[in-house]
Design a protein around this motif. Sequence first.
Motif, PDB file in Angstrom:
ATOM      1  N   ALA B 179       0.919  -1.247   0.013  1.00 18.81           N
ATOM      2  CA  ALA B 179       0.104  -0.066  -0.025  1.00 18.81           C
ATOM      3  C   ALA B 179       1.076   1.098   0.016  1.00 18.81           C
ATOM      4  CB  ALA B 179      -0.767  -0.087   1.191  1.00 18.81           C
ATOM      5  N   THR B 180       1.913   1.208   0.781  1.00 21.14           N
ATOM      6  CA  THR B 180       2.948   2.331   0.704  1.00 21.14           C
ATOM      7  C   THR B 180       3.586   2.524  -0.458  1.00 21.14           C
ATOM      8  OG1 THR B 180       3.440   1.623   3.059  1.00 21.14           O
ATOM      9  CG2 THR B 180       4.601   3.410   2.203  1.00 21.14           C
ATOM     10  N   MET B 181       3.799   1.387  -1.186  1.00 21.60           N
ATOM     11  CA  MET B 181       4.434   1.599  -2.320  1.00 21.60           C
ATOM     12  C   MET B 181       3.655   2.212  -3.313  1.00 21.60           C
ATOM     13  SD  MET B 181       7.228  -0.061  -2.894  1.00 21.60           S
ATOM     14  CE  MET B 181       8.372  -1.749  -2.877  1.00 21.60           C
ATOM     15  N   ASP B 182       2.472   1.691  -3.191  1.00 20.57           N
ATOM     16  CA  ASP B 182       1.275   2.353  -4.193  1.00 20.57           C
ATOM     17  C   ASP B 182       0.832   4.017  -3.729  1.00 20.57           C
ATOM     18  OD1 ASP B 182       1.043   0.041  -5.328  1.00 20.57           O
ATOM     19  OD2 ASP B 182      -0.834  -0.486  -4.613  1.00 20.57           O
ATOM     20  N   GLY B 183       1.746   4.352  -2.735  1.00 22.98           N
ATOM     21  CA  GLY B 183       1.671   5.799  -2.852  1.00 22.98           C
ATOM     22  C   GLY B 183       0.460   6.179  -1.450  1.00 22.98           C
ATOM     23  N   CYS B 184       0.041   5.078  -0.881  1.00 20.64           N
ATOM     24  CA  CYS B 184      -0.900   5.329   0.145  1.00 20.64           C
ATOM     25  C   CYS B 184      -0.251   5.928   1.592  1.00 20.64           C
ATOM     26  CB  CYS B 184      -1.638   4.219   0.599  1.00 20.64           C
ATOM     27  SG  CYS B 184      -2.898   3.895  -0.506  1.00 20.64           S
ATOM     28  N   GLY B 185      -0.648   7.229   2.372  1.00 21.49           N
ATOM     29  CA  GLY B 185      -0.322   7.334   3.330  1.00 21.49           C
ATOM     30  C   GLY B 185      -0.835   6.597   4.444  1.00 21.49           C
ATOM     31  N   PHE B 186      -0.586   7.357   5.768  1.00 22.56           N
ATOM     32  CA  PHE B 186      -0.943   6.363   7.007  1.00 22.56           C
ATOM     33  C   PHE B 186      -2.334   6.311   7.110  1.00 22.56           C
ATOM     34  CE2 PHE B 186      -1.741   5.851  11.558  1.00 22.56           C
ATOM     35  CZ  PHE B 186      -0.442   5.061  11.679  1.00 22.56           C
ATOM     36  N   ILE B 187      -3.094   7.350   6.803  1.00 25.83           N
ATOM     37  CA  ILE B 187      -4.535   7.339   7.078  1.00 25.83           C
ATOM     38  C   ILE B 187      -5.227   6.603   5.954  1.00 25.83           C
ATOM     39  CG2 ILE B 187      -6.712   8.724   6.850  1.00 25.83           C
ATOM     40  CD1 ILE B 187      -5.450  11.039   8.304  1.00 25.83           C
TER      41      ILE B 187
END
Lengths: 317, 283
Positions: B179-187
Amino acid sequence: MSNTETTLNKQSALNSKKKNKKNIAFWCWMFVLPNMILFILFQLWPIVSSWFYAMSNWNGLSSSIEFIGLANFKELVQDKYFWNAFKNVFIYSFGSVPFQLILGLLFAVILNNPKLKFASVYRTFIFLPVITSAAIIGIIMSFIWSSDGAVNYLLMQIGLLDTPIDFLGSMTWAMPTVIMVSIWMSTGINMIFWLAGLQGIPKELYEAAYMDGAGHIRTFFSITLPLLVPIGAVILLFNVAFSLRAFDLIKTLTDGGPFFATDVVSTYIYSAAFAGEIGQPRMGYGSAAGVFFGFTIVFLMLFIQYLRNKVKANSHV
Amino acid sequence: MNNSLSVSRFSSISRLVTHIFLIGICFIWMYPFLWMVASSFKSDAEFFENGLSIIPSSFNFSNITRAWETANFSQYFLNTLIITASVVLIVLISTSACGYALGRFSFPGKKVIYVLLVSSMFIPLEFSIIPIVALINALGLSNTMIGVILAESGGGHVMLVLMFAGFFSQIPKEMEESATMDGCGFIRTFIHVMLPLSKPIIGSTIIMQVIFTWNSFLIPLILTLSNPSIRPLSVGLYAFQGENIVDWTGIAAGATISVLPVIIIFFFLQKYFVEGISGAVKG
């Protein structure tokens, strides 16, 4: 990853990792914040401020609060109505908890049989009072147990009674009736607790015991019961804690009556602090009763916990 | 041969006895509910003559409409709906977020939060009712719906937080990394990746909190003492009984209106509820 990676890149990656860590800590705090605010305002602060109110003669309305030291506690331990409520809540607890534990276990053992048809239907029906408002159960039961209600009708039909008893209006019968309604109400949740425990017992144990020729009753006492002791201690703790704080059912079923025969600590506090039947509402005095009884419960819980650890230690030897 | 026959006969008799016993028990457990629903359909004359039967001679809706229209149960129903929905939403957001942070990350202060929450588990909230009322008054929210909602959402919700934390701690790390790879932040990772995975826990939380809030009595009783128009059903029925002590068909109709929605929800979602409360003793 490419093979052109340099030390410089590694350094910046390390930096961003550090920054990231700080960032995550920030978001974690933001995420726990709402729950912690609700916790601090409505659980932690009340415990702290109870002490303050308990040492005042505040009536809940005026803005001036006079500090009176331990006078409320002194009055409390001299009030025979408080000790009556204190005694009653333990009668209520000791009268209802063992029965709802045993009945719950009995139903759980019967319904845990995978070959029993309609087991889930029976389970749902026995569980129904648990999801119903205790306040409304109290109101409905005040008719069921009245002189015109079903209980008196049944007892007269089978010849146990000649004239109806006013169960809830009688000094002798009010408390036993409240206890019976409470058993009826809470057996279902205990059944579910026990079922959770029973499902944790490996089936192989029973198979081995039956192979050895042990009967149902034998396996219950030598396998089921000992293995349920740990979860049973937790269930006992839950039941004692819940029964000591009973309010809704008693408030609507008897309102502590007749003549304080079913008055428990929570209804006592309610009438002192909010109803103001005897003059002004006394929030300070009510808080003192709350602090006193809150401590009693905590000590009792610690005592049960202590016994539990002792049993645990013994069983390991 | 003979022996095995008698064994099977014995087991079929014992099965029959078990079912008869359970049917009897279920009748005792169901009777008050059946009486309540039946009485809400009886006319006063029928109730007077045949008050204990659990089958009304005809379906007379006049008690239900009387409770709904003249005795304010429509208002109480709406109040209960608003209070329950708001409390469930607040509790769901605060416990899932708190459980996510506690279950998945290590951050400064985490241990303190854990210790505070868990040690508060056995401190009885009921005896803190006076400071809670004082706090609501101090916030200027006495006799308001917001005050009731806030007081009912209050507390550390230890069980629910631990349930969410336990669940989130078991989700593999890769889910988050991708998810982080896909550019998702914490929220966004929380909302789009983690929350959808935790549907069973969300289900248990919602149904437990719905039933708990719908049935709550002490807090709304005190906080609506001088504003009857914001009463929920349980408090409304108690007040109605106080004013109309002999109107049992009306009381039964009000009780049916109050209880039936929870029973219907329970029938559909009982799996989640049972799992939730079983988790409380297992953990």
